[in-house]
Scaffold this active site. Structure first.
Site, PDB file in Angstrom:
ATOM      1  N   SER A  36       0.796  -1.155  -0.111  1.00 10.75           N
ATOM      2  CA  SER A  36       0.130  -0.040  -0.166  1.00 10.75           C
ATOM      3  C   SER A  36       0.830   1.326  -0.077  1.00 10.75           C
ATOM      4  O   SER A  36       1.902   1.630   0.971  1.00 10.75           O
ATOM      5  CB  SER A  36      -0.871   0.247   1.175  1.00 10.75           C
ATOM      6  OG  SER A  36      -1.409   1.374   1.341  1.00 10.75           O
TER       7      SER A  36
ATOM      8  N   HIS B  67      -0.965  -1.366  -4.140  1.00 12.47           N
ATOM      9  CA  HIS B  67      -2.271  -1.173  -3.712  1.00 12.47           C
ATOM     10  C   HIS B  67      -2.621   0.316  -3.661  1.00 12.47           C
ATOM     11  O   HIS B  67      -1.543   1.119  -2.840  1.00 12.47           O
ATOM     12  CB  HIS B  67      -2.592  -1.680  -2.192  1.00 12.47           C
ATOM     13  CG  HIS B  67      -3.725  -1.593  -1.563  1.00 12.47           C
ATOM     14  ND1 HIS B  67      -4.818  -2.589  -2.222  1.00 12.47           N
ATOM     15  CD2 HIS B  67      -4.305  -0.929  -0.617  1.00 12.47           C
ATOM     16  CE1 HIS B  67      -5.741  -2.317  -1.229  1.00 12.47           C
ATOM     17  NE2 HIS B  67      -5.828  -1.338  -0.689  1.00 12.47           N
TER      18      HIS B  67
ATOM     19  N   ASP C 111      -4.850   3.359  -2.410  1.00  8.58           N
ATOM     20  CA  ASP C 111      -5.976   3.839  -1.630  1.00  8.58           C
ATOM     21  C   ASP C 111      -6.718   5.179  -1.931  1.00  8.58           C
ATOM     22  O   ASP C 111      -5.997   6.319  -1.902  1.00  8.58           O
ATOM     23  CB  ASP C 111      -5.649   3.659  -0.141  1.00  8.58           C
ATOM     24  CG  ASP C 111      -5.413   2.352   0.432  1.00  8.58           C
ATOM     25  OD1 ASP C 111      -6.177   1.464   0.205  1.00  8.58           O
ATOM     26  OD2 ASP C 111      -4.320   2.203   0.742  1.00  8.58           O
TER      27      ASP C 111
ATOM     28  N   MET D  13      -9.485   7.938  -0.831  1.00  8.52           N
ATOM     29  CA  MET D  13     -10.325   8.170   0.022  1.00  8.52           C
ATOM     30  C   MET D  13     -10.948   9.705  -0.371  1.00  8.52           C
ATOM     31  O   MET D  13     -10.233  10.607  -0.742  1.00  8.52           O
ATOM     32  CB  MET D  13      -9.451   8.253   1.441  1.00  8.52           C
ATOM     33  CG  MET D  13      -8.785   6.986   1.662  1.00  8.52           C
ATOM     34  SD  MET D  13      -7.852   7.209   3.323  1.00  8.52           S
ATOM     35  CE  MET D  13      -7.142   5.534   3.350  1.00  8.52           C
TER      36      MET D  13
ATOM     37  N   HIS E  84      -8.247   0.735  -4.500  1.00  6.92           N
ATOM     38  CA  HIS E  84      -9.351   0.456  -3.469  1.00  6.92           C
ATOM     39  C   HIS E  84     -10.093   1.614  -3.160  1.00  6.92           C
ATOM     40  O   HIS E  84      -9.641   2.516  -2.624  1.00  6.92           O
ATOM     41  CB  HIS E  84      -8.449  -0.078  -2.052  1.00  6.92           C
ATOM     42  CG  HIS E  84      -9.353  -0.233  -1.054  1.00  6.92           C
ATOM     43  ND1 HIS E  84      -8.788  -0.180   0.316  1.00  6.92           N
ATOM     44  CD2 HIS E  84     -10.724  -0.093  -0.771  1.00  6.92           C
ATOM     45  CE1 HIS E  84      -9.939  -0.380   1.181  1.00  6.92           C
ATOM     46  NE2 HIS E  84     -10.998  -0.293   0.761  1.00  6.92           N
TER      47      HIS E  84
ATOM     48  N   MET F  51     -12.363   4.084  -1.526  1.00  6.36           N
ATOM     49  CA  MET F  51     -13.178   4.513  -0.237  1.00  6.36           C
ATOM     50  C   MET F  51     -14.001   5.742  -0.495  1.00  6.36           C
ATOM     51  O   MET F  51     -13.559   6.694   0.048  1.00  6.36           O
ATOM     52  CB  MET F  51     -12.299   4.333   0.669  1.00  6.36           C
ATOM     53  CG  MET F  51     -11.805   2.814   1.176  1.00  6.36           C
ATOM     54  SD  MET F  51     -10.169   3.359   2.419  1.00  6.36           S
ATOM     55  CE  MET F  51      -8.654   3.258   0.735  1.00  6.36           C
TER      56      MET F  51
ATOM     57  N   MET G 107     -11.832  -6.099   5.084  1.00 10.03           N
ATOM     58  CA  MET G 107     -10.838  -5.078   5.910  1.00 10.03           C
ATOM     59  C   MET G 107     -10.495  -5.637   7.293  1.00 10.03           C
ATOM     60  O   MET G 107     -11.493  -6.061   7.984  1.00 10.03           O
ATOM     61  CB  MET G 107     -11.696  -3.777   6.025  1.00 10.03           C
ATOM     62  CG  MET G 107     -11.761  -3.062   4.825  1.00 10.03           C
ATOM     63  SD  MET G 107     -10.258  -2.616   3.839  1.00 10.03           S
ATOM     64  CE  MET G 107      -9.665  -1.644   5.348  1.00 10.03           C
TER      65      MET G 107
ATOM     66  N   ASP H  96      -6.448  -6.369   4.570  1.00  9.16           N
ATOM     67  CA  ASP H  96      -6.098  -5.132   4.399  1.00  9.16           C
ATOM     68  C   ASP H  96      -6.262  -4.288   5.836  1.00  9.16           C
ATOM     69  O   ASP H  96      -7.243  -4.269   6.131  1.00  9.16           O
ATOM     70  CB  ASP H  96      -6.842  -4.136   3.371  1.00  9.16           C
ATOM     71  CG  ASP H  96      -6.219  -2.802   3.154  1.00  9.16           C
ATOM     72  OD1 ASP H  96      -5.122  -2.417   3.881  1.00  9.16           O
ATOM     73  OD2 ASP H  96      -6.915  -2.170   2.203  1.00  9.16           O
TER      74      ASP H  96
HETATM   75  C1  DX5 Z   1      -7.012   1.696   5.147  1.00  6.94           C
HETATM   76  C2  DX5 Z   1      -6.359   1.391   3.814  1.00  6.94           C
HETATM   77  C3  DX5 Z   1      -4.991   0.362   3.760  1.00  6.94           C
HETATM   78  C4  DX5 Z   1      -3.969   0.929   4.491  1.00  6.94           C
HETATM   79  C5  DX5 Z   1      -3.078  -0.110   5.309  1.00  6.94           C
HETATM   80  O1  DX5 Z   1      -8.108   2.480   5.085  1.00  6.94           O
HETATM   81  O2  DX5 Z   1      -7.389   0.614   3.148  1.00  6.94           O
HETATM   82  O3  DX5 Z   1      -4.840  -0.031   2.619  1.00  6.94           O
HETATM   83  O4  DX5 Z   1      -2.984   1.737   3.733  1.00  6.94           O
HETATM   84  O5  DX5 Z   1      -2.391   0.462   5.902  1.00  6.94           O
HETATM   85  P1  DX5 Z   1      -1.345  -0.411   6.981  1.00  6.94           P
HETATM   86  O6  DX5 Z   1      -0.630  -1.602   6.443  1.00  6.94           O
HETATM   87  O7  DX5 Z   1      -0.472   0.679   7.201  1.00  6.94           O
HETATM   88  O8  DX5 Z   1      -2.431  -0.880   8.088  1.00  6.94           O
HETATM   89 ZN    ZN Z   2      -6.543  -0.425   1.092  1.00  4.31          ZN
END
Ligand code: DX5
Ligand code: ZN
Length: 220
Positions: free
Chosen positions: A7, A32, A34, A36, A65, A67, A136, A174
Site C-alpha cells: 500500500s 495497492h 487507496d 479516500m 481500493h 473508499m 478489511m 487490508d
Molecule cells: C486503510 C487502507 C489501507 C492502509 C493499510 O483504510 O485501506 O490499505 O494503507 O495500511 P497499514 O498496512 O498501515 O495498516
Molecule cells: Zn486499502
C-alpha cells in the site's frame, strides 16, 4: 498464490516511484492504491492524477481500493489512467451489481470490500462475479491502525464458502498486516496481503517486504 499488495499510502509521495521500485525489489507484485474522499471515510488521499503518473513508473497491476461515496462516477477515470483492479466498498454501493458490472465493462478486474462490521453473508449474490473479496481487518480511512482479530473468522468463513460453492475469487486482507499478524491471516485463508506501514514505515522497504512475504509463505 500468496502475493504482497504493498500500500503506497505509507510511502513517501515525493519519492513514489523509488518506493514502488523498492517494494517491488522486495517481492511485492501488486500496487495497492487507496482512494479516500473525505465522505465515505474521514480522510482524503489520492486519485486519478496520481494514478496517471504512477502508471508510468510500474508495470505491476495497480489495485485501486475505492473508499468513496459515488464510485460509478469515477470508474471511467480509473480505467483511463491505468488501473487494473478496482474494488468498491459494499457499504458505499446502493447498486452493487451495476457497479461491479461497470468496472468489468471498463476492462478492469472487479473486487468488493467489506468493513469489519459487515457480515460475509451480505456478499452471497455477488461472489460469482468478483475477482477478489477484500476483508478489511481495520476500519478504513487511515494507515497504521491495529489489526482487529475478530476479522479472522470472516476470512475463514469466506474461504469455506468459496470451497463450498466451487468459486475462484481471491481473498484479500487490508489493515494492520505486519510481521506479527501476517501468518494468522494466511492460515485463515487470505492470499492477497495488503501492507503499508510494515513495508514502508521503517525506511527499509526491500528487507521488510521480503521478510513479510517469507513469513506469509511459510505460514501454512
Ligand atoms: C486503510 C487502507 C489501507 C492502509 C493499510 O483504510 O485501506 O490499505 O494503507 O495500511 P497499514 O498496512 O498501515 O495498516
Ligand atoms: Zn486499502
Amino acid at each position: 498464490m500468496t502475493e504482497l499488495c504493498f500500500s503506497i499510502l505509507a510511502a513517501d509521495f515525493a519519492h513514489l516511484a523509488d518506493d514502488v521500485a523498492k517494494a517491488t525489489e522486495g517481492g511485492g507484485t501488486v500496487v495497492h492504491f487507496d482512494v479516500m474522499d473525505g465522505v465515505f471515510v474521514p480522510n482524503i488521499s489520492i486519485g486519478p492524477p496520481v494514478l496517471k503518473s504512477l502508471r508510468k513508473a510500474t508495470s505491476l497491476p495497480i489495485d485501486c481500493h475505492l473508499m468513496i461515496a459515488n464510485a460509478d462516477a469515477y470508474i471511467p477515470a480509473f480505467a483511463d489512467n491505468g488501473a487494473n483492479w478496482v474494488s468498491v466498498q459494499w457499504e458505499a454501493c446502493r447498486h452493487l451489481n451495476r457497479t461491479l458490472d461497470l468496472i468489468q465493462k471498463h476492462g478492469m478486474k472487479a473486487g468488493v470490500v467489506i468493513n469489519p462490521a459487515t457480515p460475509v453473508g451480505f456478499l452471497d449474490e455477488v461472489l460469482d462475479m468478483v475477482h477478489h473479496v477484500l476483508v478489511m481487518t481495520v476500519n478504513p480511512g487511515f494507515g497504521g491502525q491495529a489489526f482487529i482479530p475478530g476479522t479472522l473468522k470472516k476470512v475463514e468463513k469466506l474461504a469455506a464458502l468459496r470451497k463450498e460453492r466451487g468459486l475462484d475469487f481471491r481473498i484479500q486482507v487490508d489493515g494492520g498486516i505486519d510481521h506479527e499478524t501476517v501468518q494468522s491471516v494466511v492460515k485463515a485463508g487470505a492470499e492477497l496481503l495488503v501492507a503499508g506501514t510494515s513495508v514502508f514505515g521503517r525506511g527499509t522497504p526491500v528487507e521488510d517486504a521480503k521478510s513479510l512475504l517469507e513469513l506469509a509463505r511459510t505460514a501454512r
